[in-house]
Write an enzyme that holds these catalytic residues in place. Structure first.
Site, PDB file in Angstrom:
ATOM      1  N   ASN A 185       9.337 -12.209 -45.078  1.00  0.00           N
ATOM      2  CA  ASN A 185       8.652 -12.732 -46.257  1.00  0.00           C
ATOM      3  C   ASN A 185       9.099 -12.104 -47.567  1.00  0.00           C
ATOM      4  O   ASN A 185       8.489 -12.342 -48.614  1.00  0.00           O
ATOM      5  CB  ASN A 185       7.130 -12.571 -46.106  1.00  0.00           C
ATOM      6  N   LYS A 186      10.168 -11.305 -47.541  1.00  0.00           N
ATOM      7  CA  LYS A 186      10.578 -10.597 -48.746  1.00  0.00           C
ATOM      8  C   LYS A 186      11.381 -11.494 -49.696  1.00  0.00           C
ATOM      9  O   LYS A 186      11.863 -12.563 -49.324  1.00  0.00           O
ATOM     10  CB  LYS A 186      11.387  -9.352 -48.375  1.00  0.00           C
ATOM     11  N   ASN A 187      11.572 -11.016 -50.925  1.00  0.00           N
ATOM     12  CA  ASN A 187      12.287 -11.797 -51.939  1.00  0.00           C
ATOM     13  C   ASN A 187      13.727 -12.085 -51.529  1.00  0.00           C
ATOM     14  O   ASN A 187      14.304 -13.101 -51.922  1.00  0.00           O
ATOM     15  CB  ASN A 187      12.290 -11.059 -53.270  1.00  0.00           C
TER      16      ASN A 187
END
Length: 388
Positions: A185-187
């Site tokens: 779910n990270k950038n």
């Protein structure tokens, strides 16, 4: 926009056909372990972060542990860190036999401050792990000037790829060991994975050895160079923490798209700040969430509970019932049984106050503005229903 949409999680990666093509290319190459794609990704991250060395590993948790290890942290040492964070921040110390010492955070930035840290320093303090919470970049230059020189600063930048310090330089370029996450779910997402950014070549070489059992040469060199030694020399006790080329091929494309991702997150955050109801009676957001220097991995809302007839948990459940994937980041570590059983935990007033009212709204580069408007409509409807 009251008609229900498909459940919208708080963070969903944005993968295009370009990422799929990159993974396919690596799969067809005959080598999917740590190799040329990983090396290229590390070099491209060096340019992006304005740092001379990046060492990829299998998670940010591993990055934190290895960073503390090469900083000499071990049994009997104390490592200060915030309580308002994911458990990896604290557990990295425990893996090495050290003691995490939890400190409070600022009510507006949700990050630890110089004073929070100084109050916790003892003769056993050997390191501080600062967390750039949600993508808000802490002023580590000022912090360094206030701390004794023998205390190491490690930066937990799991939320902060793309964030910038006060002087406009990228988080990762400070000279401290800085740890990034490439979790789902990270950038910048490669499913799993992490990295350590640092200026020191000798330390970087040791980290590269430690991630591969403590060997002096990696599997790619042994695979591609027939004249390389057949049995690699083991220099010290290492770990199995390496990255691989499938992940790196994803990461290289994701890195090129960071400008696009940054703009979408900014557009969503602006919409939230402009249109979420309840601001007239105390609804608030993390400091600087609309700054160009903020990565906006999370969009955190502080509910004005004194004006509502509902608690935070029920508010989150109600949003989820409306297919808005609100989340809570995070339950304070010092209040958890595991850490309480290790040793007595003091009260942390700000952290405890924040925990009662914080929630995270969906924000990601894969979200559309229409989806963000749906979040606004459902949040506004709910807060008006719960206003007392």
């Amino acid at each position: 926009m009251n008609e229900k949409i498909e459940y919208l999680p708080f963070g969903r990666p944005n993968f295009s056909s370009e990422e799929i093509d990159a993974v396919t290319r690596v799969m067809k190459s005959g080598w999917i372990g740590m190799g040329p794609e990983t090396i290229a990704f590390e070099q491209e991250l060096c340019v992006f972060l304005n740092v001379s060395n990046v060492v990829t590993v299998n998670s940010c948790t591993s990055a934190l542990e290895l960073s503390l290890l090469v900083s000499g942290i071990g049994p009997g040492d104390e490592v200060i860190c915030p309580s308002l964070t994911w458990c990896s921040t604290a557990n990295a110390s425990l893996y090495l036999g050290a003691k995490p010492v939890f400190c409070d955070v600022d009510l507006k930035s949700l990050c630890i401050t110089e004073q929070n840290i100084i109050e916790k320093i003892t003769e056993k303090t050997k390191a501080v792990v600062v967390v750039h919470f949600g993508g808000y970049a802490i002023d580590v230059v000022s912090l360094r000037a206030k701390l004794p020189p023998e205390i190491v600063i490690i930066e937990d930048a799991a939320h902060a790829i793309g964030s910038r310090y006060l002087d406009g330089t990228p988080v990762g370029s400070s000279g401290n060991l800085t740890c990034f996450s490439f979790y789902a779910n990270k950038n910048l997402s490669t499913g799993e994975g992490g990295a350590i950014a640092l200026p020191n070549q000798e330390v970087a070489d040791r980290l590269r050895s430690l991630r591969q059992h403590g060997l002096v040469s990696d599997a790619w060199k042994r695979f591609t160079h027939p004249k390389s030694i057949l049995t690699a020399e083991l220099m010290e006790l290492g770990y199995k923490m390496n990255y691989n080329d499938l992940q790196a091929s994803l990461g290289r494309v994701q890195l090129r798209r960071q400008g696009e991702f940054h703009q979408r997150r900014l557009d969503i955050a602006k919409l939230y700040c402009d249109e979420l109801a309840g601001q007239e009676f105390g609804l608030s957001f993390q400091d600087d969430v609309l700054s160009e220097d903020h990565a906006r991995h999370l969009f955190v809302v502080m509910l004005p509970l004194e004006h509502l007839n509902i608690d935070r948990n029920d508010f989150v459940i109600a949003l989820r019932d409306r297919n808005v994937g609100a989340a809570i980041h995070y339950a304070p570590l010092h209040s958890m049984k595991f850490y309480r059983d290790l040793h007595d935990q003091p009260s942390l007033e700000n952290t405890e106050r924040l925990y009662e009212k914080i929630l995270t709204l969906p924000i990601s580069a894969s979200m559309t503005i229409e989806q963000a408007k749906y979040v606004v409509s459902q949040f506004n409807s709910l807060i008006q229903e719960c206003y007392k």
